[in-house]
Design a protein around this motif. Structure first.
Motif, PDB file in Angstrom:
ATOM      1  N   THR A 147       0.908  -1.060   0.084  1.00 48.42           N
ATOM      2  CA  THR A 147       0.158   0.065  -0.153  1.00 48.42           C
ATOM      3  C   THR A 147       1.084   1.406   0.000  1.00 48.42           C
ATOM      4  OG1 THR A 147      -1.581  -1.318   1.162  1.00 48.42           O
ATOM      5  CG2 THR A 147      -1.959   1.333   1.053  1.00 48.42           C
ATOM      6  N   LEU A 148       0.547   2.159  -0.769  1.00 51.74           N
ATOM      7  CA  LEU A 148       1.125   3.531  -0.911  1.00 51.74           C
ATOM      8  C   LEU A 148       0.498   4.550  -0.293  1.00 51.74           C
ATOM      9  CD1 LEU A 148       1.958   3.631  -4.824  1.00 51.74           C
ATOM     10  CD2 LEU A 148       3.353   2.625  -3.036  1.00 51.74           C
ATOM     11  N   VAL A 149       1.560   5.464   0.330  1.00 53.65           N
ATOM     12  CA  VAL A 149       0.960   6.678   0.932  1.00 53.65           C
ATOM     13  C   VAL A 149       0.185   7.339   0.053  1.00 53.65           C
ATOM     14  CG1 VAL A 149       2.910   6.730   2.672  1.00 53.65           C
ATOM     15  CG2 VAL A 149       2.883   7.951   0.601  1.00 53.65           C
ATOM     16  N   ASP A 150      -0.666   7.989   0.572  1.00 50.45           N
ATOM     17  CA  ASP A 150      -1.618   9.105   0.092  1.00 50.45           C
ATOM     18  C   ASP A 150      -0.925  10.218  -0.438  1.00 50.45           C
ATOM     19  OD1 ASP A 150      -3.505   7.526   0.809  1.00 50.45           O
ATOM     20  OD2 ASP A 150      -4.477   9.009   2.296  1.00 50.45           O
ATOM     21  N   GLY A 151      -1.083  10.357  -2.018  1.00 50.86           N
ATOM     22  CA  GLY A 151      -0.159  11.536  -2.531  1.00 50.86           C
ATOM     23  C   GLY A 151       1.024  10.947  -3.444  1.00 50.86           C
ATOM     24  N   ALA A 152       1.145   9.396  -3.109  1.00 49.13           N
ATOM     25  CA  ALA A 152       2.142   8.997  -3.903  1.00 49.13           C
ATOM     26  C   ALA A 152       1.992   8.876  -5.607  1.00 49.13           C
ATOM     27  CB  ALA A 152       2.351   7.578  -3.642  1.00 49.13           C
ATOM     28  N   CYS A 153       0.824   8.868  -6.029  1.00 46.58           N
ATOM     29  CA  CYS A 153       0.677   9.166  -7.507  1.00 46.58           C
ATOM     30  C   CYS A 153       0.059  10.279  -8.078  1.00 46.58           C
ATOM     31  CB  CYS A 153      -0.572   7.897  -7.739  1.00 46.58           C
ATOM     32  SG  CYS A 153       0.303   6.144  -7.459  1.00 46.58           S
ATOM     33  N   ARG A 154       0.561  10.732  -9.045  1.00 47.92           N
ATOM     34  CA  ARG A 154       0.314  12.225  -9.590  1.00 47.92           C
ATOM     35  C   ARG A 154      -0.217  12.026 -10.974  1.00 47.92           C
ATOM     36  NH1 ARG A 154       2.974  16.141  -6.758  1.00 47.92           N
ATOM     37  NH2 ARG A 154       3.432  15.237  -4.641  1.00 47.92           N
ATOM     38  N   ALA A 155      -1.298  12.736 -11.384  1.00 45.75           N
ATOM     39  CA  ALA A 155      -1.645  12.616 -12.624  1.00 45.75           C
ATOM     40  C   ALA A 155      -0.785  13.465 -13.680  1.00 45.75           C
ATOM     41  CB  ALA A 155      -2.905  13.038 -12.823  1.00 45.75           C
ATOM     42  N   LEU A 156      -0.604  12.814 -14.917  1.00 49.40           N
ATOM     43  CA  LEU A 156       0.500  13.547 -15.859  1.00 49.40           C
ATOM     44  C   LEU A 156      -0.144  14.429 -16.784  1.00 49.40           C
ATOM     45  CD1 LEU A 156       3.675  11.199 -15.946  1.00 49.40           C
ATOM     46  CD2 LEU A 156       3.349  13.128 -14.338  1.00 49.40           C
ATOM     47  N   TYR A 157      -0.922  13.432 -17.613  1.00 46.85           N
ATOM     48  CA  TYR A 157      -2.026  14.125 -18.625  1.00 46.85           C
ATOM     49  C   TYR A 157      -3.006  12.937 -18.758  1.00 46.85           C
ATOM     50  CZ  TYR A 157       1.218  11.340 -21.308  1.00 46.85           C
ATOM     51  OH  TYR A 157       2.114  10.259 -21.927  1.00 46.85           O
ATOM     52  N   ARG A 158      -3.907  13.505 -19.681  1.00 48.85           N
ATOM     53  CA  ARG A 158      -5.010  12.294 -19.905  1.00 48.85           C
ATOM     54  C   ARG A 158      -5.192  12.780 -21.490  1.00 48.85           C
ATOM     55  NH1 ARG A 158     -10.180  14.633 -16.797  1.00 48.85           N
ATOM     56  NH2 ARG A 158     -10.518  16.964 -17.747  1.00 48.85           N
ATOM     57  N   TRP A 159      -5.923  11.692 -22.088  1.00 48.44           N
ATOM     58  CA  TRP A 159      -6.541  11.754 -23.481  1.00 48.44           C
ATOM     59  C   TRP A 159      -7.629  10.830 -23.638  1.00 48.44           C
ATOM     60  CZ3 TRP A 159      -2.428   8.762 -21.497  1.00 48.44           C
ATOM     61  CH2 TRP A 159      -2.624   7.575 -22.074  1.00 48.44           C
ATOM     62  N   THR A 160      -8.103  11.013 -24.810  1.00 50.76           N
ATOM     63  CA  THR A 160      -9.348  10.381 -24.992  1.00 50.76           C
ATOM     64  C   THR A 160      -9.082   9.535 -26.637  1.00 50.76           C
ATOM     65  OG1 THR A 160     -10.968  11.832 -23.911  1.00 50.76           O
ATOM     66  CG2 THR A 160     -11.737  10.349 -25.595  1.00 50.76           C
ATOM     67  N   VAL A 161      -9.272   8.215 -26.739  1.00 49.13           N
ATOM     68  CA  VAL A 161      -9.290   7.679 -27.824  1.00 49.13           C
ATOM     69  C   VAL A 161     -10.667   7.364 -28.385  1.00 49.13           C
ATOM     70  CG1 VAL A 161      -7.402   6.176 -26.876  1.00 49.13           C
ATOM     71  CG2 VAL A 161      -9.535   5.537 -26.423  1.00 49.13           C
ATOM     72  N   PRO A 162     -10.744   6.819 -29.556  1.00 50.82           N
ATOM     73  CA  PRO A 162     -12.176   7.066 -30.184  1.00 50.82           C
ATOM     74  C   PRO A 162     -13.090   6.548 -29.285  1.00 50.82           C
ATOM     75  CG  PRO A 162     -10.447   6.682 -31.965  1.00 50.82           C
ATOM     76  CD  PRO A 162      -9.660   6.514 -30.554  1.00 50.82           C
ATOM     77  N   TYR A 163     -14.251   6.725 -29.476  1.00 49.19           N
ATOM     78  CA  TYR A 163     -15.526   6.414 -28.919  1.00 49.19           C
ATOM     79  C   TYR A 163     -15.571   6.722 -27.318  1.00 49.19           C
ATOM     80  CZ  TYR A 163     -15.139   4.183 -33.345  1.00 49.19           C
ATOM     81  OH  TYR A 163     -15.129   4.006 -34.833  1.00 49.19           O
ATOM     82  N   ALA A 164     -15.040   7.656 -26.950  1.00 51.02           N
ATOM     83  CA  ALA A 164     -15.057   8.175 -25.623  1.00 51.02           C
ATOM     84  C   ALA A 164     -14.638   7.418 -24.495  1.00 51.02           C
ATOM     85  CB  ALA A 164     -16.390   8.647 -25.303  1.00 51.02           C
TER      86      ALA A 164
END
Length: 365
Positions: free
Chosen positions: A279-296
């Motif tokens: 189990t990781l501590v809260d805040g150990a993961c950070r979003a870098l970017y996001r994208w959408t592939v076809p069909y949402a």
């Protein structure tokens, strides 16, 4: 926040910071006097109408230096907020509410923020390299596959029941047509170069993580024990999950991350013979970017510090399974030697003294 949002926030905050007695009241504000200056509202013949800024109570003007200082303070606060909310693993601020741990260890160690694993985080659907769409059906307890085209249409239009039986919940490993799931809610895939496609499914109702190998069509359990919920680190079926949801996996398929117990991030090390869950501590993961592939289908790229473990911070809500290590061979040979095969009298090599050695009267060698 962007510049527009920051400017608007600064203006509102600056107005709130100015004392009410120094503000310029609106003309239509109820119960507030408005005293026009001399000549306001009048215009020369044929000229433009003169517009004056309203004065404060009893003719006082707004304190411009105080307003400007409040605006500068608001701008600095907006910049600080933008810095805190900035994405990326190099950000040493923690905006996650109620995170566990002081983070002192990470701040004092050089390079602590540079070690991370990037994973593709998905929800109920993913797309592989050839355009196939993979979905989990929570209501009917199945894994579905949608081909990129069919015989009659050149776009995804028909789905195939790939694993599980429609409307039949349960737990069973084996061939995909006989496997059983219970309300799966997350799916992720790993498709490294030269290797077979592997799907990972969070079997929410069974509180386990399942793996589906496309090449063999078989389903097996990676971590957790069916119908046993909890928050416990350990290997394979010694670990415990509680309603796992979405998943994230790296490109090589060596690291799997699970959103579990509502808000906890669990790391599953797939490089070992038995998968190990931490189990990781809260805040150990950070979003870098996001994208959408076809069909949402929306995907996110997330960087996680897999070495930021909650157990190192003394998390009392987390338990860890540890094997009790003991040696059967040592126990057998050092116990009573009544069995003829291990009796000393029947083993000349055990009773024979080395050359030049002897036993004293007190039994010492």
């Amino acid at each position: 926040p962007d510049e527009g949002t920051g400017a608007a926030m600064a203006s509102r905050l600056a107005w709130a910071l100015v004392p009410p007695a120094s503000r310029s009241p609106r003309r239509d504000a109820p119960g507030r006097p408005w005293t026009p200056r001399r000549g306001c509202g009048k215009s020369a013949e044929g000229g433009p109408r003169r517009v004056c800024r309203p004065a404060g109570p009893a003719g006082r003007k707004t304190a411009a230096p105080l307003w400007f200082a409040a605006w500068l303070l608001a701008v600095e606060l907006g910049r600080a907020a933008a810095e805190i909310l900035k994405p990326g693993v190099s950000n040493t601020y923690y905006q996650v509410a109620e995170y566990f741990g002081s983070r002192v260890l990470e701040h004092n160690e050089t390079g602590r923020f540079t070690s991370n694993v990037e994973a593709t985080w998905s929800g109920h659907a993913v797309t592989d390299k050839v355009g196939r769409q993979w979905l989990v059906d929570r209501l009917y307890h199945q894994v579905l596959m949608v081909e990129p085209s069919s015989r009659y249409v050149a776009f995804p239009a028909y789905y195939m029941e790939y694993a599980g039986t429609r409307g039949v919940p349960g737990f069973y490993d084996g061939i995909r047509s006989q496997a059983r799931f219970d309300s799966p809610m997350g799916i992720a895939l790993s498709e490294p170069k030269g290797k077979s496609l592997v799907l990972y499914v969070s079997d929410t109702g069974n509180h386990v993580i399942r793996r589906l190998t496309f090449e063999t069509g078989r389903v097996d359990t990676v971590a957790g024990l069916a119908l046993q919920r909890g928050l416990r680190d350990g290997s394979s079926n010694r670990a415990r999950f509680d309603s796992p949801m979405s998943l994230g996996v790296d490109y090589q398929g060596d690291n799997l991350f699970v959103l579990d117990n509502g808000r906890r991030i669990r790391h599953v090390d797939l490089t070992r013979t038995l998968a190990v869950v931490t189990t990781l501590v809260d805040g150990a993961c950070r979003a870098l970017y996001r994208w959408t592939v076809p069909y949402a289908i929306e995907l996110r790229r997330v960087a996680c510090h897999a070495d930021w473990k909650a157990k190192d911070q003394g998390d009392q809500s987390l338990s860890t399974f540890n094997f009790e290590v003991f040696c059967y061979g040592h126990k057998a040979t050092c116990g009573p030697r009544n069995f003829p095969a291990i009796h000393d009298d029947e083993s000349p090599n055990l009773v024979a003294s080395p050359e030049g050695a002897g036993i004293e009267a007190g039994g010492r060698l």
